[in-house]
Enzyme design. Structure first.
Site, PDB file in Angstrom:
ATOM      1  N   ASP A 175      -4.720  30.101 -15.958  1.00  0.00           N
ATOM      2  CA  ASP A 175      -4.167  30.617 -14.426  1.00  0.00           C
ATOM      3  C   ASP A 175      -5.593  30.938 -13.065  1.00  0.00           C
ATOM      4  O   ASP A 175      -5.093  30.539 -12.553  1.00  0.00           O
ATOM      5  CB  ASP A 175      -2.971  31.696 -14.295  1.00  0.00           C
ATOM      6  CG  ASP A 175      -2.006  30.943 -14.040  1.00  0.00           C
ATOM      7  OD1 ASP A 175      -1.420  29.638 -14.068  1.00  0.00           O
ATOM      8  OD2 ASP A 175      -0.658  31.276 -14.253  1.00  0.00           O
TER       9      ASP A 175
ATOM     10  N   TYR B 153      -2.280  31.630 -20.962  1.00  0.00           N
ATOM     11  CA  TYR B 153      -1.651  31.127 -19.803  1.00  0.00           C
ATOM     12  C   TYR B 153      -2.593  31.625 -18.953  1.00  0.00           C
ATOM     13  O   TYR B 153      -3.039  31.588 -17.202  1.00  0.00           O
ATOM     14  CB  TYR B 153       0.127  31.032 -20.415  1.00  0.00           C
ATOM     15  CG  TYR B 153       1.147  31.238 -19.009  1.00  0.00           C
ATOM     16  CD1 TYR B 153       1.355  29.874 -18.538  1.00  0.00           C
ATOM     17  CD2 TYR B 153       1.142  32.597 -18.323  1.00  0.00           C
ATOM     18  CE1 TYR B 153       1.776  29.410 -17.365  1.00  0.00           C
ATOM     19  CE2 TYR B 153       1.533  31.500 -16.763  1.00  0.00           C
ATOM     20  CZ  TYR B 153       2.220  30.887 -16.469  1.00  0.00           C
ATOM     21  OH  TYR B 153       3.275  29.852 -15.347  1.00  0.00           O
TER      22      TYR B 153
END
Length: 374
Positions: A157, A153
């Site tokens: 990002d 994650y």
């Protein structure tokens, strides 16, 4: 396709990378943090993307942030963030510096009329056509080791934020690029303008209903609450609930029984700070009349709504002309401040909060609307 990833776990490595990043036109920056029972956010991870690699910086191991602060302040390197108000708090707390120039991709999306206040996942989907995994935003980012899904994650990002910048920038006109950076600079300025505890009473709901003598009590209570929240590093409502402030200043109880009866007063607050609060109320109630605050302005009456609508139409017309999300044009607080400066009969003054390109393009138009009315 796997994204190249580097962990940054010591000061020397971070300093070397910062020197490299300062040779680039931009870097994408994101943060993960925890803020459950604290006033200040606790930095748990910093991500930097340069379009080729995602760098994961562990703030639990880094002790020297001078090189990173230098990068944040380097005017030659654009710092790219998304919906960054909380990220700015993390960076300010961690490094003592803030990113300038700042390019917020959420703002850029508004200036391109892709959407207003778009979440990161939605914007990545709209611009890059990618579906991002959900569910890690609120996980425990202070745990070590981080889970594989957390790492993935965080890496995505950083990488996709850089890709967003490269996709959005060419679509922005020169004016709009300047406006995105101008709004970014305002975000930075607003964060540096820390709330004065002695002025916090002005933001309390219903405070305008209080008489000046009661406002003197409210001013002392809100200032104490603000300072205690910072000193204890606790959320303001943990120190004293927002909804208790107004009735406390209005009724000014003289004992713990009366204090406990105040609307929304938490029993823990009575136990822990009850005597202190009673003393604050007693002392503030003796404030000499010449030191009472001025009465606070009343909310605009209902019959001002038509005029507010006409003012908002100025922004909507300009938004249509410029192909910008209308919500970006004129904030409701700005228009209300303008109306309050002279309602109902004028003269009106442009509020200080109407700044920069908005003031240049729409300031006189707004005054013209009010002039016609009067």
């Amino acid at each position: 396709m796997a994204i190249e990833t580097q962990w940054v776990l010591d000061n020397a490595h971070l300093a070397r990378l910062c020197a490299e990043w300062r040779q680039l036109p931009y870097v994408a920056v994101d943060t993960e943090f925890m803020r459950v029972d604290t006033f200040y956010p606790i930095a748990a991870l910093l991500q930097v993307g340069d379009g080729r690699c995602a760098y994961l910086i562990d703030p639990l191991l880094i002790t020297d942030w001078a090189a990173f602060a230098g990068l944040l302040e380097d005017q030659a390197v654009v710092k790219v963030l998304h919906a960054c108000s909380e990220d700015l708090e993390v960076l300010w707390r961690l490094t003592g510096s803030l990113p300038t120039p700042l390019f917020d991709t959420q703002l850029a999306a508004g200036y391109l009329n892709i959407g207003f206040s778009m979440g990161y996942s939605r914007l990545v989907q709209a611009v890059l056509g990618l579906e991002l995994p959900k569910g890690e935003t609120r996980s425990d980012w202070l745990q070590r080791p981080l889970s594989e899904t957390q790492i993935q994650y965080a890496v995505e990002d950083a990488q996709h934020l850089a890709e967003l910048y490269e996709a959005l920038m060419p679509k922005l006109s020169e004016d709009k690029r300047a406006w995105v950076l101008e709004d970014g600079a305002e975000l930075v300025t607003n964060l540096q303008r820390e709330t004065d505890p002695d002025e916090a009473y002005r933001e309390v709901k219903q405070a305008w209903r209080l008489k000046p003598k009661q406002l003197a009590v409210l001013r002392v209570l809100t200032a104490w609450r603000e300072r205690q929240a910072r000193e204890r590093n606790q959320p303001r409502n943990r120190v004293l609930r927002e909804h208790s402030l107004w009735p406390l200043a209005r009724t000014q109880p003289s004992d713990l029984v009366g204090l406990a009866r105040i609307e929304d007063m938490h029993p823990r607050t009575v136990r822990q700070d009850g005597e202190t609060l009673l003393e604050l109320v007693r002392t503030a109630a003796t404030t000499p009349e010449q030191d009472w605050p001025e009465p606070l302005p009343e909310p605009l009456p209902l019959d001002a709504s038509g005029l507010l609508k006409k003012l908002r139409a100025v922004g909507q017309h300009e938004a249509q002309t410029l192909d910008i999300a209308p919500e970006l044009m004129l904030r409701k607080k700005v228009l209300e401040a303008l109306l309050k400066s002279g309602y109902p009969d004028g003269p009106y003054r442009l509020p200080e909060s109407l700044r920069g390109w908005r003031r240049e393009r729409m300031g006189q138009l707004l005054l013209d609307v009010l002039e016609k009315k009067s």
